[in-house]
Design a protein around this motif. Structure first.
Motif, short mmCIF file in Angstrom:
data_model
loop_
_atom_site.label_atom_id
_atom_site.label_comp_id
_atom_site.label_asym_id
_atom_site.label_seq_id
_atom_site.Cartn_x
_atom_site.Cartn_y
_atom_site.Cartn_z
N VAL A 116 0.83 -1.21 0.00
CA VAL A 116 0.00 0.00 0.00
C VAL A 116 0.87 1.26 0.00
CG1 VAL A 116 -1.83 1.27 1.18
CG2 VAL A 116 -1.80 -1.24 1.25
N VAL A 117 0.65 2.11 -1.00
CA VAL A 117 1.38 3.38 -1.11
C VAL A 117 0.37 4.51 -0.99
CG1 VAL A 117 2.95 4.79 -2.49
CG2 VAL A 117 3.04 2.28 -2.66
N ILE A 118 0.47 5.29 0.08
CA ILE A 118 -0.44 6.42 0.30
C ILE A 118 0.20 7.66 -0.30
CG2 ILE A 118 -1.62 7.83 2.02
CD1 ILE A 118 -1.54 5.42 3.90
N LEU A 119 -0.38 8.18 -1.38
CA LEU A 119 0.15 9.34 -2.09
C LEU A 119 -0.49 10.62 -1.57
CD1 LEU A 119 -0.09 7.81 -5.69
CD2 LEU A 119 2.00 8.02 -4.31
N LEU A 120 0.25 11.40 -0.80
CA LEU A 120 -0.25 12.66 -0.26
C LEU A 120 0.03 13.76 -1.26
CD1 LEU A 120 0.99 12.30 3.43
CD2 LEU A 120 -1.26 11.72 2.50
N ASP A 121 -1.02 14.19 -1.93
CA ASP A 121 -0.91 15.11 -3.06
C ASP A 121 -1.24 16.54 -2.65
OD1 ASP A 121 -1.11 16.48 -5.44
OD2 ASP A 121 -2.71 15.24 -6.29
N ASP A 122 -0.20 17.31 -2.33
CA ASP A 122 -0.36 18.72 -1.96
C ASP A 122 0.93 19.43 -2.33
OD1 ASP A 122 -1.80 20.88 -0.82
OD2 ASP A 122 -0.71 20.68 1.05
N ASN A 123 0.99 20.76 -2.11
CA ASN A 123 2.21 21.49 -2.46
C ASN A 123 3.32 21.26 -1.43
OD1 ASN A 123 0.95 22.90 -4.76
ND2 ASN A 123 -0.26 23.88 -3.16
N PHE A 124 2.96 21.15 -0.16
CA PHE A 124 3.92 20.88 0.92
C PHE A 124 5.16 21.76 0.82
CE2 PHE A 124 1.53 16.80 1.05
CZ PHE A 124 1.23 16.78 2.41
N TYR A 125 4.96 23.07 0.65
CA TYR A 125 6.10 23.95 0.42
C TYR A 125 6.88 24.28 1.69
CZ TYR A 125 2.52 27.47 1.59
OH TYR A 125 1.51 28.19 2.20
N TYR A 126 6.28 24.09 2.86
CA TYR A 126 7.03 24.23 4.11
C TYR A 126 7.50 22.86 4.59
CZ TYR A 126 5.44 29.08 4.76
OH TYR A 126 5.22 30.41 4.62
N ARG A 127 8.73 22.80 5.05
CA ARG A 127 9.29 21.55 5.54
C ARG A 127 8.49 21.00 6.72
NH1 ARG A 127 13.96 23.24 5.41
NH2 ARG A 127 14.46 22.39 3.36
N SER A 128 7.97 21.91 7.55
CA SER A 128 7.20 21.48 8.72
C SER A 128 5.95 20.72 8.31
CB SER A 128 6.83 22.68 9.58
OG SER A 128 6.10 23.64 8.83
N MET A 129 5.35 21.07 7.16
CA MET A 129 4.17 20.37 6.66
C MET A 129 4.51 18.91 6.36
SD MET A 129 2.69 23.10 3.90
CE MET A 129 1.87 24.63 4.36
N ARG A 130 5.71 18.70 5.83
CA ARG A 130 6.13 17.34 5.45
C ARG A 130 6.56 16.54 6.67
NH1 ARG A 130 9.02 20.88 1.53
NH2 ARG A 130 11.04 20.21 2.29
N TYR A 131 7.17 17.23 7.60
CA TYR A 131 7.72 16.55 8.78
C TYR A 131 6.62 15.92 9.64
CZ TYR A 131 10.51 15.65 12.95
OH TYR A 131 11.12 15.04 14.01
N GLU A 132 5.46 16.57 9.70
CA GLU A 132 4.40 15.99 10.53
C GLU A 132 3.95 14.64 10.00
OE1 GLU A 132 0.87 18.30 10.86
OE2 GLU A 132 0.54 18.49 8.70
N TYR A 133 4.08 14.41 8.68
CA TYR A 133 3.72 13.10 8.14
C TYR A 133 4.85 12.09 8.33
CZ TYR A 133 -0.69 14.80 6.38
OH TYR A 133 -1.98 15.31 6.31
N PHE A 134 6.08 12.59 8.43
CA PHE A 134 7.19 11.71 8.81
C PHE A 134 6.94 11.20 10.23
CE2 PHE A 134 11.19 11.27 11.15
CZ PHE A 134 11.80 10.25 10.43
N GLN A 135 6.51 12.10 11.10
CA GLN A 135 6.20 11.70 12.47
C GLN A 135 5.04 10.70 12.51
OE1 GLN A 135 5.72 15.79 13.95
NE2 GLN A 135 7.32 15.35 15.44
#
Length: 320
Positions: A116-135
């Motif tokens: 299963v590959v969950i593709l989160l499709d957004d701009n995610f231009y701030y690193r903090s936006m991406r990091y919360e999904y890493f968490q």
């Protein structure tokens, strides 16, 4: 330890082709040998937070509506919470009709050996936006990776015109200025980043191999919670320093330009003094000796940028 789930964050300017790539992956998965057994779940933020609603947020912000920022944050947080629920369902083999329906997932399509590959499709231009999904990947012990469609601003503008719902050019320009590009060498958690200059020309074999690699090496829980907190603080401090540097550089140019107009100072000496003031403030920021107000210490985004720039301006003027 292995997993059969990978959270994939797609980032790039509007018009870069993120949704096109997601749709292509989903439609060709069954016919492409690289994706044997793969199930792609497309989480499109523009569908979950309709563009009409996003435009309303923008107009409300221009009009000075006080709760606009909180409404925007809440809308994005709802997506996060639902992705969290989806992961719980997938990990426990539970079935939540509302969650599966929201993401257009059919229970029958999920086999025991499905990848299963969950593709989160957004701009995610701030690193903090991406990091919360890493968490979030760490919370559920699943794989995590990023896909960065790195295209020129001019190309994004042209491709945006072919979208069903175009994004205002000014919005794309502003995002391009704020975009925090992935830096795997500085941020270890960004290391699994697949970079392509075109959604249509992406190397699907390379992408598939990276997904499989992330399944073999999921994000593991941190035994020492203090280490995780320190990692989060480090990411936030880098964001603050980056934003301070950008704004100080603009202040240098503006200050020197205004002095030239007045013609009341020695141009060379004044320029040196202005640049010295910028460097002094930046050293203070990086060392942590400059004490920011609590609301500015962790992360800088559109919500607190005005207060942040006012604070930096005052420190800059003190140093002149």
């Amino acid at each position: 330890m292995e997993t059969n789930i990978v959270i994939t964050v797609l980032m790039g300017l509007p018009g870069a082709g993120k949704s096109t790539l997601c749709e292509a992956l989903a439609s060709t998965a069954s016919d492409n040998p690289y994706f044997d057994g793969f199930i792609f779940i497309h989480v499109c933020f523009d569908t979950l937070i309709p563009l009409s609603l996003q435009e309303k947020f923008v107009e409300d912000k221009k009009a000075g509506v006080e709760d606009t920022t909180e409404s925007w944050k809440q809308a994005r947080h709802e997506v996060y919470l639902n992705v969290d629920k989806l992961l719980s369902c997938l990990k426990t083999d539970d079935y939540d009709f509302n969650v599966f329906k929201l993401f257009n997932v059919h229970k029958t399509s999920l086999g025991k050996d499905s990848k299963v590959v969950i593709l989160l499709d957004d701009n995610f231009y701030y690193r903090s936006m991406r990091y919360e999904y890493f968490q979030l990947a760490r919370k559920h012990t699943v794989g995590f990776m990023q896909v960065y469609i790195d295209i020129d601003y001019g190309i994004a503008i042209k491709q945006n015109l072919n979208r069903a719902h175009t994004v205002p050019e000014a919005a794309i320009y502003n995002m391009a200025q704020k975009f925090q590009h992935p830096k795997p060498r500085e941020n270890r958690w960004e290391d699994p980043t697949f970079v392509t200059q075109s959604s249509g020309g992406a190397d699907l074999k390379c992408f598939g191999n990276m997904v499989l690699n992330r399944m073999s090496f999921p994000v593991l829980p941190v035994e020492n919670n203090e280490s995780e907190k320190e990692e989060a603080r480090l990411i936030c401090s880098r964001n603050v320093a980056h934003q301070a540097d950008l704004y100080l550089r603009s202040l240098v140019g503006k200050t020197i330009k205004e002095a030239h107009k007045k013609g009341s100072t020695n141009s060379k000496e004044f320029s040196a003094r202005v640049n010295a003031a910028r460097q002094y403030v930046m050293v203070s920021v990086r060392k942590g000796s400059l004490l920011f107000p609590p609301n500015l210490a962790d992360n800088i985004d559109d919500n607190n940028r005005e207060s942040f720039e006012k604070f930096i301006l005052e420190e800059f003027q003190k140093s002149l």
